[in-house]
Each structure stands twice: as C-alpha cells, then as structure tokens.
Design an enzyme around this catalytic site. Structure first.
Site, short mmCIF file in Angstrom:
data_model
loop_
_atom_site.label_atom_id
_atom_site.label_comp_id
_atom_site.label_asym_id
_atom_site.label_seq_id
_atom_site.Cartn_x
_atom_site.Cartn_y
_atom_site.Cartn_z
CE LYS A 173 36.21 -36.33 -48.80
NZ LYS A 173 34.74 -35.58 -49.01
CB SER B 10 36.59 -42.20 -54.10
OG SER B 10 36.42 -43.23 -53.35
CD GLU C 105 33.74 -30.22 -43.89
OE1 GLU C 105 33.85 -28.68 -43.91
OE2 GLU C 105 33.44 -30.80 -44.81
#
Lengths: 271, 400
Positions: B91, B380, B113
């Site tokens: 991220k 990830s 969000e």
C-alpha cells in the site's frame, strides 16, 4: 410544432405570476410506495410546482444522513425502480405536476438505460436527475432521452469553473440545478449572498430556469433564495418530517402545512 | 499486443470513467492535469524513487521459496516480498506517490478510506512524514477486526473516523470519504487506496504500484534469465495485482492470474468475488464488475480478510478479464487459512490473509506444472494485523 414540456409550461406560468417554483423532494417508497402516492398528491395540492422523487440506492454518496436513512427505509420496504415507475403511472392519472426522478446511475444502468428512459417516458416522468452521471458520461443515455422527450437535468456546483459553467448551462434541458454549497444534501447552513452571486451569473448564460437546492431547510432560507432563483428545492427538511411522522395519521397534514408555508414565501413579494 | 488504457476520457474499454457529482468533477480534472504533468516531470519521478528507496526500503526482495516449491513438487515459486516494505504491505508505494502529488498541488490535508487498515496506516505514515493533516474513514466492523492498525494510525497522528452507515465496512468507508471530500474538496486531497474510483485514480494508483512488477521482472531476469510463466496476486480492489500485472501486459506469454475472495463459496451469498460472480454496474465513480442485485442495489461482500471485503474491483481488471488477458479465480476463507498456515510453517513467512488467497491458488496450480515453470507471486503484505482473526478462526475449529 414542438409541444411545450410540462416543465417548461410550469416555469412559464410561474414567471407570468412572478412566483418562484417550489420543488419538494421525497424519497419514493419512504415509508412505502402507497404513502408516496398520497404524499405526491398532497404536495401538489399544497403548492408544490414540480416534485423530485428520489429513487432509493444502497450507496447514496451525495446524500447526508437524513436522505441516506430515507433511502434505507425505502429499500427495506421493498422499493424497486420498476415499482417507482408504476407509482408514477398511477399518480400521473391524477396530477399534471412535473415529476422528476432523482437518484444514482446504477439502478438505471442495471434496468437497462435505454429501456428505462422509454418506460419512464411512458409512465409520465418529465426529467431525470442523476447525481453521479456528469455530462462526460451521459452519452449512453442522452440520445434516447432526447428521442423520448424527457429532460436530463444538469447539476452545477460552487466548484464548477466559469468556462465549464457557461458550456453546461447553455446546453441544459428542463431546468438547471445549482448545488448551493460544497457538501452533501441537508448539509450545513447556507449563505444566500454567495449563492446569489453565483446564480445571477448563471442566469446570464442559462438556456433554462435555475433552481437551487442542498441545505435549504426553513421558510427563511426559501424566501432568501427564492428572491433570485427560479426555483427552490427542499429535500432533507421535508424528509425529516416524513421520518418523524411516517406512521402517523397526521403525516399528510404536517407535510401540507410545511409546503403551504414555504410556498407562501415564494409567492409573497420578495422585497 | 499494444495495450494502451485508459483512453483520454479515463475509460478502460467500457469500464472506468468518472461517475461523480458535479462538485467533484473540477477536482478530478485538476488532479488529472496535475498527474499528467508530474508523470512526465523527471524531478517528480526522482523524488518518488528517492522515497521508495530510502523510506520504503525498495527494491523489495524477490525470494525463491525453495521449500514451498519442493513441497508442492511442481513449478518454481518466487515471492515478491512487498511484506518487507515499511508499514508492511504494498500500500505504501501508492501513498508515497499520492502524497507527493498532493504536496505538488499545494494541498495540506489528506483523507483516505481503509478496510484492513493497511492503506489507512500507509496514508497516516506519509502524512506524518510530510506534516499533513490526515483523516481516515473506516467501517465500524473493520475497526473492531483491526484494532491494532487503528491504534497505529492514531499514534501516527491521524484521526480515525468510524463509519456506521450501511454495512460498516470498506464500501461504506469509501462512501463517507467521498461525502467528506465533496464538502472539503477545495483544500483536501483524497488518497484512494486501490485501482478503483473515478479517473484518474485507477491509472495513477496502477502506475505507482507498477514498481512491483517492474522490479520483479528485472529480478527474475537476473535470477532465471527469463519471464515468469504466470504472475499471481490476490484481488480486492486489485492494486497489488495491477502493480504486478501491468509491466507484463504486453508479454502475452505470461499468464496473469488474479485471485478473488470466495468467502464461504461463490455459490453462497457470502463472498467478495466481483469478477467471478458479479455483474457490470457503476459505484464509487467507476463502471466495473460489482456484487449487486437485479435492481442495481449493492450487496454485502464477505471475506475473512478485511482487505478483500469489497463488492467491486478496479475497472482495469474488468477489462483484462473481458479481453481474456488475465484470468480470475476465487479462493475460499478455508483455503486461504490453510495456505496461510502452510506458508508460515514451511517458509517462516506470516503473510496477510489477503495474500494467503494468492498462496492458496499457487498451492492448487504449482503441482500441476512442470518443474521448469516459474510462478511469480505477489506477497502483498505481512500478517501481524490478522493475528486475532486467525486465532479466532483456528480456535473455533479446535473446539469441535
């Protein structure tokens, strides 16, 4: 010869009488569709000039808590888009007040945009106002709308730059909806003076009447905005009355009283 | 293959676009302009690379999972270790890019969000780094599931705003973030966490995340002297998958395999597999595959991993599916839990539950492939945030 639309006829008559249009908003199906049918007739009798009917959606991103809750109530009551069209068909037999469906694009897209427009026209819908369908994306619906004779209402906002405003206002159909503030429906206190400046600019370039909505909650707001706008939209404040009295026998009389008060502010001499 | 998407109006074939209220339209046009300039500004790219290298810790390693490969007895498995990035997931690649863009545009406040909290933490982190005010919208249900990340965000100086509307998960957090943005659009930059939302977000998030695929491509070239046979990644909104896939899109010999969350099963009403079991619609500013009923009402998503618990998917994945450039499959909660434990025991890597979906798919296909084949997998994120969820799930079984 092109027949004048119900919306154009309504605004022309109001202009002659030097009145501002009162445009109440209610969510279709809140508390249920039968109640909405009665509400529409009550609104029209009490002085509503046009009526915006909200189509409930699970994710109403442009709405504040009041209309979000109304949308949830309507969905919980089993309201569908097809049901809303049946409602319009039914009330259209009893009133000629222009009816505008307001909502989000996804239910219309899932119904089948072209089929929906044809069915809406047949039911007696006068215009669509799709909050999340800006002119950049409306290509797949605008051609069939023109063909069916329903207007696609354009929204303009305080953030819309002058050049864009001019372009969109000149191409507008039905009426223009000026969003009175940056925010969601039923938001904070409006500032009529800032709105006046924007609306007066807008009226110079608009091909159609200009209505103002979002955050107009009181008779005082309506009077202030009605002094310069062609129409005033009242949504959350009315939906609040329905929320509080949805199951009460006094619902219709309370709604009628509120509408009469608002309309009074829009017919009395503004200055 | 000459793949060039989105088009100049932000469409990926019939998907994508800019389905937003007029109030936001000028902000999106401004962002599109700012990003187009930044994209071609060597100074911006230098700055982005600088922070990725020195702050995020890139390049992330490409690790040959030898024991997992042996255990499965088929294709060689390479893990792209995004879990080793600062803040523990892919991220941050995107939030570094967006905060630099926000700064370039003169914005002082950012909002985001978050579902699992990873994007919220990654946004709060870069906001702290650049001294910006940060508010993160998070569903009430996710706040409960991801208490650790909520605390991290608060420590980083962000304000976490609880969203109780709708299903109180990621989609509702995004609704409220959009509502907040409409109200404060003049001074606030919205840092969207995945390759969804209105144009130009799907494009710019993909571009910032493409560092995953670009590095892996080069690292695999050095290690094996070839391209992978398949690239595998989990998909919620699809940002780590898009970042892995995009640099390989024109290499048509590389299979691209996206793994959605099947929850309790795609034939139940508790899953989050928008491509495998959804239909086309419009939500959160873009047209894409969604979980919805016949009347266009968005349905609840379900996944054991909060980060995949979203009823939509990025529009570019919808396109890649339709043109059959990528394949999309779905893996259940149970399969993901199984894979989670296997990777932990056999490689000593505790992955995020999101990532475990990709691993589960690898466990299915690796044994069917020859030993000279190569699977490139996006690892990830790391699993610290999921300890409570996993403990709950395993204890429940032990009680039987």
């Amino acid at each position: 010869m092109v027949k004048m639309s119900r919306i154009a006829t309504t605004f022309a008559a109001l202009k002659q009488r030097r009145e501002t249009a009162l445009i109440p908003f209610v969510t279709a199906g809140d508390p249920d569709l039968d109640a909405t049918a009665e509400l529409i007739l009550t609104l029209a009798d009490a002085g509503a000039d046009l009526i915006e009917l909200g189509v409930p959606f699970s994710d109403p991103m442009a709405d504040g808590p009041t209309i979000q809750a109304a949308s949830e109530r309507a969905l919980a009551a089993g309201t569908t888009l097809a049901g809303v069209l049946q409602l319009v068909t039914q009330v259209r037999k009893k009133t000629q007040t222009p009816l505008i469906l307001m909502g989000y694009y996804n239910p219309v897209f899932c119904y089948g945009a072209e089929q929906f427009v044809r069915d809406a026209a047949a039911a007696g819908v006068d215009a669509l106002l799709l909050v999340d369908l800006p002119p950049e994306e409306s290509g797949e619906i605008s051609a069939v709308m023109r063909e069916s004779g329903i207007d696609l209402v354009t929204l303009l906002a305080p953030t819309t730059p002058p050049e864009r405003m001019k372009r969109l206002a000149a191409a507008a159909e039905g009426y223009l909806y000026y969003v009175s503030m940056t925010g969601v429906t039923g938001g904070q206190k409006i500032s009529p003076e800032a709105i006046r400046v924007a609306v007066e600019e807008l009226k110079k370039v608009a091909a159609v009447p200009v209505a103002v909505g979002f955050g107009i909650t009181t008779a005082e707001d309506a009077r202030a905005v009605g002094a310069f706008a062609d129409g005033v939209v009242v949504g959350s404040a009315l939906v609040k009355i329905i929320e509080e009295n949805g199951q009460s026998e006094e619902l219709l009389s309370k709604v009628a009283k509120f509408i009469v008060e608002l309309k009074h502010e829009l017919t009395a001499p503004a200055n | 293959m000459n793949y060039q998407y989105p088009d100049d109006r932000g469409h990926f074939g019939e998907y994508g676009g800019r389905y937003v209220a007029e109030t936001l339209m000028p902000a999106l046009l401004e962002l599109e302009q700012a990003y187009a300039e930044a994209k071609h500004d060597p100074e911006f790219q230098r700055e982005f690379d600088y922070y990725l290298r020195n702050y995020v810790g890139r390049p992330s390693p490409l690790y040959f999972a030898e024991r997992l490969t042996e255990e499965l007895g088929g294709a060689k498995i390479y893990l792209k270790r995004e879990d080793l990035n600062h803040t523990g997931a892919h991220k941050v690649n995107n939030t570094v890019g967006q905060i630099l863009l926000a700064r370039r545009m003169g914005k002082k406040k950012v909002i985001a969000e978050t579902g699992a909290g990873q994007h919220g933490v990654a946004t709060a982190t870069v906001a702290a780094l650049f001294g910006m005010e940060c508010e993160v919208f998070m569903g009430k249900e996710d706040i409960r599931r991801q208490a650790l990340n909520v605390f991290r965000m608060k420590l980083l100086g962000a304000k976490v705003i609880e969203v109780a509307s709708g299903t109180a998960t990621l989609k509702d957090a995004m609704n409220d973030a959009l509502r907040h943005w409409v109200t404060h659009v003049r001074d606030t930059f919205y840092v969207i966490g995945t390759v969804a939302g209105p144009h130009p977000y799907p494009e710019l998030v993909r571009d910032f995340q493409s560092v995953i695929g670009n590095e892996a491509k080069q690292q695999l070239q050095e290690a094996e002297g070839c391209l992978p046979d398949a690239a595998v990644a989990c998909i919620g909104g699809g940002s780590n998958a898009m970042g892995l896939f995009y640099p390989f899109v024109n290499d048509t010999e590389v299979r691209l395999l996206g793994v959605e969350a099947a929850g309790l099963g795609v034939d139940t009403d508790k899953h989050a597999a928008s491509i495998s079991a959804g239909s086309t619609g419009v939500l959160h500013g873009n047209k894409t595959y969604l979980l919805q009923d016949d009347d266009g009402q968005i349905q609840h998503a379900h996944s054991i991993s909060a980060g995949l618990d979203y009823p939509g998917v990025g529009p570019e994945h919808a396109l890649l599916n339709d043109i059959e450039r990528a394949e999309y499959v779905a893996v259940t909660d149970d399969e993901a839990l199984e894979a989670f434990q296997k990777l932990t025991r056999i490689e000593g890597i505790i992955s995020a539950l999101e990532t475990a979906h990709a691993i589960a798919q690898v466990m299915k296909i690796a044994p069917t492939l020859d030993k000279d084949k190569i699977l490139l997998v996006s690892l990830s994120g790391r699993g610290d945030k999921d300890m409570h969820t996993v403990a709950d799930a395993l204890e429940e079984r032990l009680k039987v």
